[in-house]
Design a protein around this motif. Structure first.
Motif, PDB file in Angstrom:
ATOM      1  N   ARG A   1     139.368  72.362  67.662  1.00  0.00           N
ATOM      2  CA  ARG A   1     137.960  72.052  67.925  1.00  0.00           C
ATOM      3  C   ARG A   1     137.814  71.575  69.364  1.00  0.00           C
ATOM      4  NH1 ARG A   1     134.206  72.530  64.782  1.00  0.00           N
ATOM      5  NH2 ARG A   1     135.522  72.702  62.966  1.00  0.00           N
ATOM      6  N   VAL A   2     136.805  72.113  70.062  1.00  0.00           N
ATOM      7  CA  VAL A   2     136.546  71.741  71.452  1.00  0.00           C
ATOM      8  C   VAL A   2     135.231  70.974  71.547  1.00  0.00           C
ATOM      9  CG1 VAL A   2     137.884  73.618  72.478  1.00  0.00           C
ATOM     10  CG2 VAL A   2     135.486  73.995  71.927  1.00  0.00           C
ATOM     11  N   SER A   3     135.113  70.156  72.596  1.00  0.00           N
ATOM     12  CA  SER A   3     133.894  69.357  72.786  1.00  0.00           C
ATOM     13  C   SER A   3     132.731  70.215  73.257  1.00  0.00           C
ATOM     14  CB  SER A   3     134.150  68.227  73.779  1.00  0.00           C
ATOM     15  OG  SER A   3     134.592  68.753  75.019  1.00  0.00           O
TER      16      SER A   3
ATOM     17  N   SER B   1     145.244  67.294  65.764  1.00  0.00           N
ATOM     18  CA  SER B   1     144.915  68.318  64.762  1.00  0.00           C
ATOM     19  C   SER B   1     144.935  69.735  65.329  1.00  0.00           C
ATOM     20  CB  SER B   1     143.559  68.016  64.134  1.00  0.00           C
ATOM     21  OG  SER B   1     142.534  68.184  65.097  1.00  0.00           O
ATOM     22  N   LEU B   2     145.553  69.929  66.498  1.00  0.00           N
ATOM     23  CA  LEU B   2     145.667  71.283  67.049  1.00  0.00           C
ATOM     24  C   LEU B   2     146.410  72.179  66.069  1.00  0.00           C
ATOM     25  CD1 LEU B   2     146.567  70.952  70.833  1.00  0.00           C
ATOM     26  CD2 LEU B   2     144.454  71.794  69.828  1.00  0.00           C
ATOM     27  N   ASP B   3     145.951  73.400  65.955  1.00  0.00           N
ATOM     28  CA  ASP B   3     146.612  74.398  65.119  1.00  0.00           C
ATOM     29  C   ASP B   3     147.590  75.162  66.010  1.00  0.00           C
ATOM     30  OD1 ASP B   3     147.366  76.336  63.306  1.00  0.00           O
ATOM     31  OD2 ASP B   3     145.398  77.312  63.231  1.00  0.00           O
ATOM     32  N   LEU B   4     148.873  74.839  65.899  1.00  0.00           N
ATOM     33  CA  LEU B   4     149.906  75.534  66.668  1.00  0.00           C
ATOM     34  C   LEU B   4     150.333  76.737  65.841  1.00  0.00           C
ATOM     35  CD1 LEU B   4     151.890  72.433  67.923  1.00  0.00           C
ATOM     36  CD2 LEU B   4     150.101  73.713  69.106  1.00  0.00           C
ATOM     37  N   VAL B   5     149.781  77.884  66.162  1.00  0.00           N
ATOM     38  CA  VAL B   5     149.984  79.095  65.373  1.00  0.00           C
ATOM     39  C   VAL B   5     151.417  79.578  65.483  1.00  0.00           C
ATOM     40  CG1 VAL B   5     149.202  81.457  64.995  1.00  0.00           C
ATOM     41  CG2 VAL B   5     147.561  79.687  65.669  1.00  0.00           C
ATOM     42  N   GLY B   6     151.948  79.642  66.702  1.00  0.00           N
ATOM     43  CA  GLY B   6     153.325  80.068  66.870  1.00  0.00           C
ATOM     44  C   GLY B   6     153.642  80.475  68.287  1.00  0.00           C
ATOM     45  N   VAL B   7     154.931  80.764  68.505  1.00  0.00           N
ATOM     46  CA  VAL B   7     155.429  81.238  69.791  1.00  0.00           C
ATOM     47  C   VAL B   7     155.891  82.670  69.591  1.00  0.00           C
ATOM     48  CG1 VAL B   7     157.169  80.898  71.585  1.00  0.00           C
ATOM     49  CG2 VAL B   7     156.091  78.918  70.502  1.00  0.00           C
TER      50      VAL B   7
END
Length: 75
Positions: A13-15, A27-33
């Motif tokens: 989510r961004v401001s 709560s960042l969603d770290l999808v992958g590398v």
């Protein structure tokens, strides 16, 4: 010198939808590398499409290889 070019896909989510200022880093969603941009883009598209109706959610592809080997940018 490695030819591997790592890419990170993450979102949250961004401001302001015009920026990349995330409101809650925990709560960042770290999808992958991913080893290629094509793989990262596919993962990014999947996540971005799932949140297309939420203007405050942003997913991005971070070029980790540019951060890990900045001298490569000068060539």
């Amino acid at each position: 010198m490695s030819n591997q070019k790592l890419h990170l896909v993450m979102g949250g989510r961004v401001s302001d939808p015009q920026t990349l200022e995330f409101t809650d880093l925990a709560s960042l969603d770290l999808v992958g590398v991913y080893a290629t941009y094509a793989e990262a883009e596919e993962a990014w598209r999947d996540k971005a499409q799932r949140t297309v109706d939420d203007a405050e959610m942003r997913y991005v592809v971070v070029h980790l290889h540019r951060l890990l080997e900045p001298e490569q940018l000068k060539r």
